[in-house]
Write a protein that holds these residues in place. Structure first.
Motif, mmCIF file in Angstrom:
data_model
loop_
_atom_site.group_PDB
_atom_site.id
_atom_site.type_symbol
_atom_site.label_atom_id
_atom_site.label_comp_id
_atom_site.label_asym_id
_atom_site.label_seq_id
_atom_site.Cartn_x
_atom_site.Cartn_y
_atom_site.Cartn_z
ATOM 1 N N UNK A 198 -7.953 7.582 4.064
ATOM 2 C CA UNK A 198 -7.524 6.625 5.096
ATOM 3 C C UNK A 198 -7.110 5.265 4.524
ATOM 4 N N UNK A 199 -7.863 4.766 3.546
ATOM 5 C CA UNK A 199 -7.514 3.481 2.936
ATOM 6 C C UNK A 199 -6.231 3.577 2.116
ATOM 7 N N UNK A 200 -6.065 4.684 1.410
ATOM 8 C CA UNK A 200 -4.844 4.891 0.629
ATOM 9 C C UNK A 200 -3.637 4.957 1.567
ATOM 10 N N UNK A 201 -3.793 5.670 2.681
ATOM 11 C CA UNK A 201 -2.676 5.763 3.622
ATOM 12 C C UNK A 201 -2.343 4.391 4.211
ATOM 13 N N UNK A 202 -3.339 3.579 4.476
ATOM 14 C CA UNK A 202 -3.078 2.228 4.983
ATOM 15 C C UNK A 202 -2.256 1.426 3.979
ATOM 16 N N UNK A 203 -2.534 1.599 2.692
ATOM 17 C CA UNK A 203 -1.746 0.913 1.657
ATOM 18 C C UNK A 203 -0.323 1.448 1.610
ATOM 19 N N UNK A 204 -0.171 2.756 1.790
ATOM 20 C CA UNK A 204 1.172 3.352 1.806
ATOM 21 C C UNK A 204 1.954 2.836 3.011
ATOM 22 N N UNK A 205 1.304 2.742 4.152
ATOM 23 C CA UNK A 205 1.972 2.222 5.353
ATOM 24 C C UNK A 205 2.451 0.793 5.108
ATOM 25 N N UNK A 206 1.682 0.003 4.389
ATOM 26 C CA UNK A 206 2.140 -1.348 4.044
ATOM 27 C C UNK A 206 3.459 -1.296 3.273
ATOM 28 N N UNK A 207 3.577 -0.333 2.371
ATOM 29 C CA UNK A 207 4.837 -0.170 1.626
ATOM 30 C C UNK A 207 5.978 0.229 2.557
ATOM 31 N N UNK A 208 5.716 1.165 3.470
ATOM 32 C CA UNK A 208 6.740 1.568 4.438
ATOM 33 C C UNK A 208 7.170 0.389 5.301
ATOM 34 N N UNK A 209 6.204 -0.413 5.712
ATOM 35 C CA UNK A 209 6.500 -1.541 6.596
ATOM 36 C C UNK A 209 7.283 -2.644 5.889
ATOM 37 N N UNK A 210 7.177 -2.713 4.574
ATOM 38 C CA UNK A 210 7.977 -3.687 3.820
ATOM 39 C C UNK A 210 9.446 -3.292 3.787
ATOM 40 N N UNK A 211 9.694 -1.986 3.843
ATOM 41 C CA UNK A 211 11.068 -1.479 3.780
ATOM 42 C C UNK A 211 11.239 -0.374 4.825
ATOM 43 N N UNK A 212 11.097 -0.733 6.100
ATOM 44 C CA UNK A 212 11.073 0.292 7.153
ATOM 45 C C UNK A 212 12.371 1.084 7.300
ATOM 46 N N UNK A 213 13.517 0.462 7.072
ATOM 47 C CA UNK A 213 14.772 1.214 7.213
ATOM 48 C C UNK A 213 14.875 2.283 6.132
ATOM 49 N N UNK A 214 14.469 1.950 4.918
ATOM 50 C CA UNK A 214 14.484 2.938 3.845
ATOM 51 C C UNK A 214 13.448 4.031 4.116
ATOM 52 N N UNK A 215 12.269 3.651 4.563
ATOM 53 C CA UNK A 215 11.230 4.641 4.858
ATOM 54 C C UNK A 215 11.685 5.585 5.968
#
Length: 195
Positions: free
Chosen positions: A89-106
């Motif tokens: 769960x914590x790892x996924x939260x960190x991954x979501x932060x990456x997606x949210x930084x570049x949402x169009x690419x994600x």
């Protein structure tokens, strides 16, 4: 004076820099335009090189897509290491932060057929890591529980799940991370209960 060996090394370094610039140009264009339908001429212009140079490095679009996928996987949204399934769960939260930084690419990574091989490769690596952790933490689990738990956890830990929850449920990134983390804990608690 430059020796032939130094000259060869400089040419190799320049080739790598050019190849990297081409990939970065492609990724920035697909992110900006929210489509993978970008012309090689546009990629060349963004990279500051010629179309011929682009084709010399990446003879086909598939070659460019593969290189872009590797770049995205290693430089933008790479796999984050974990030592236990309870870290998920914590790892996924960190991954979501990456997606949210570049949402169009994600979002493009989640939806584009062009990037299906990237998703497949990422999921295969994640699946293998989850199998290793599951087997270490639940050696007594039967194969049916193992298969279901790993399949569910690997689906939840994906850009596809993030995109679906963002678009179809209207959740923001924080809410997606909380929801997926909660679901991951339910799966793991269910495995604990069944054993």
């Amino acid at each position: 004076m430059t020796t032939p060996e130094q000259s060869k090394d400089l040419r190799a370094k320049y080739r790598l820099q050019t190849a990297h610039a081409i990939v970065e140009a492609y990724v920035s264009l697909v992110e900006e335009r929210e489509t993978d339908a970008v012309s090689m001429a546009d990629v060349a212009a963004r990279a500051g090189t010629s179309e011929r140079t682009v084709h010399r490095h990446y003879p086909t679009r598939v070659d460019l897509y593969a290189a872009a996928g590797e770049y995205i996987n290693s430089e933008v949204f790479g796999l984050i290491e974990m030592s236990s399934l309870r870290d998920l769960p914590d790892v996924y939260a960190r991954v979501v932060e990456l997606y949210e930084r570049r949402p169009r690419l994600a979002m493009l990574m989640a939806r584009s057929a062009t990037f299906q091989p990237l998703r497949t490769g990422f999921r295969a690596a994640l699946h293998t890591r989850l199998e290793q952790l599951f087997d270490a933490e639940y050696p007594e689990a039967d194969s049916a529980i193992r298969r279901r738990a790993i399949a569910g956890l690997s689906y939840l830990d994906s850009v596809t799940a993030w995109a679906a929850l963002r678009q179809e449920s209207g959740l923001d990134g924080f809410e997606v991370a909380e929801t997926v983390g909660w679901l991951m804990k339910l799966v793991l608690n269910d495995v604990d209960r069944d054993l």
